[in-house]
Design an enzyme around this catalytic site. Structure first.
Site, mmCIF file in Angstrom:
data_model
loop_
_atom_site.group_PDB
_atom_site.id
_atom_site.type_symbol
_atom_site.label_atom_id
_atom_site.label_comp_id
_atom_site.label_asym_id
_atom_site.label_seq_id
_atom_site.Cartn_x
_atom_site.Cartn_y
_atom_site.Cartn_z
ATOM 1 N N ASN A 96 -12.102 45.903 17.761
ATOM 2 C CA ASN A 96 -12.946 46.473 18.807
ATOM 3 C C ASN A 96 -12.189 46.599 20.132
ATOM 4 O O ASN A 96 -12.751 46.399 21.194
ATOM 5 C CB ASN A 96 -14.235 45.645 18.978
ATOM 6 C CG ASN A 96 -15.304 46.313 19.819
ATOM 7 O OD1 ASN A 96 -16.041 45.632 20.522
ATOM 8 N ND2 ASN A 96 -15.418 47.616 19.773
ATOM 9 N N CYS A 147 -9.381 49.288 20.140
ATOM 10 C CA CYS A 147 -8.726 50.606 20.122
ATOM 11 C C CYS A 147 -9.662 51.700 19.625
ATOM 12 O O CYS A 147 -10.139 52.515 20.398
ATOM 13 C CB CYS A 147 -7.456 50.575 19.260
ATOM 14 S SG CYS A 147 -6.095 49.614 19.955
ATOM 15 N N ARG A 148 -9.923 51.726 18.328
ATOM 16 C CA ARG A 148 -10.646 52.853 17.740
ATOM 17 C C ARG A 148 -12.138 52.859 18.064
ATOM 18 O O ARG A 148 -12.677 53.888 18.481
ATOM 19 C CB ARG A 148 -10.438 52.873 16.223
ATOM 20 C CG ARG A 148 -8.979 53.095 15.849
ATOM 21 C CD ARG A 148 -8.749 52.926 14.360
ATOM 22 N NE ARG A 148 -8.930 51.516 13.982
ATOM 23 C CZ ARG A 148 -8.927 51.068 12.742
ATOM 24 N NH1 ARG A 148 -8.794 51.921 11.731
ATOM 25 N NH2 ARG A 148 -9.073 49.784 12.476
ATOM 26 N N SER A 149 -12.832 51.752 17.843
ATOM 27 C CA SER A 149 -14.286 51.787 18.054
ATOM 28 C C SER A 149 -14.678 51.922 19.522
ATOM 29 O O SER A 149 -15.649 52.625 19.828
ATOM 30 C CB SER A 149 -14.990 50.601 17.386
ATOM 31 O OG SER A 149 -14.521 49.365 17.852
ATOM 32 N N CYS A 171 -14.573 48.923 14.233
ATOM 33 C CA CYS A 171 -13.197 48.869 13.723
ATOM 34 C C CYS A 171 -12.840 47.397 13.542
ATOM 35 O O CYS A 171 -13.720 46.543 13.515
ATOM 36 C CB CYS A 171 -12.220 49.613 14.638
ATOM 37 S SG CYS A 171 -11.917 48.863 16.252
ATOM 38 N N ASP A 202 -5.091 53.288 12.791
ATOM 39 C CA ASP A 202 -5.079 52.305 13.881
ATOM 40 C C ASP A 202 -3.839 52.566 14.736
ATOM 41 O O ASP A 202 -2.719 52.440 14.250
ATOM 42 C CB ASP A 202 -5.055 50.892 13.315
ATOM 43 C CG ASP A 202 -5.304 49.836 14.368
ATOM 44 O OD1 ASP A 202 -5.176 50.128 15.584
ATOM 45 O OD2 ASP A 202 -5.624 48.697 13.988
#
Length: 157
Positions: free
Chosen positions: A14, A16-18, A11, A127
């Site tokens: 690095n 939150c999402r990934s 993301c 996000d």
């Protein structure tokens, strides 16, 4: 590259999402006793060395996934050599990663994560950074569905 099948989640920062994608996929792979190696990275180096966002960690823990040991790192061109598949969270991540590819073979490794759940729709994982608990939970559940599909595909390999 030999041995385990290696997957990288990417993301922007690095945090939150990934990392949640990495944590979920590791958790599911362990449950199914699959030999999959998972890592995550960001297209930017803004948060290099930082733990995932505390809200991401809290939400993941509530859902049975521990992210506390993860640390942010930036995507590098060497990642193309070290991973079989690179999942990105949105079109911007896709563009930024593909720009670093040296050839078409490397470009083919890059996929939008949600295409696992919504084939060829090129949807983005939103996000949650500027959102609240609801947004972090929505992202967790979306990413979990995609990771379950990845596990399904790898279980039959």
């Amino acid at each position: 590259m030999s041995g385990k099948y290696k997957i990288l989640m990417v993301c922007l920062g690095n945090i939150c999402r990934s990392p949640v994608a990495e944590g979920i996929l590791r958790h599911l792979a362990t449950e199914k006793e699959l030999e999959i190696e998972v890592d995550s990275a960001g297209t930017s180096g803004y948060h290099r060395g930082e733990a995932p966002d505390i809200r991401t960690q809290k939400n993941a823990k509530k859902n049975g996934v521990d992210l506390s040991m993860l640390r942010s790192r930036q995507f590098t061109p060497e990642d193309f050599d070290n991973f079989n598949c690179i999942y990105v969270m949105d079109q911007f991540n896709y563009r930024d990663v593909v720009l670093l590819a040296k050839n078409d073979e490397q470009k083919k490794k890059v996929k939008l994560l949600l295409n696992e759940v919504f084939p060829n729709e090129n949807k983005s994982v939103p996000d949650p950074y500027y959102g609240g608990e609801k947004e972090f939970e929505e992202v967790f559940q979306l990413v979990k569905k995609a990771c379950e599909k990845i596990i399904e595909h790898n279980a039959v390999k």
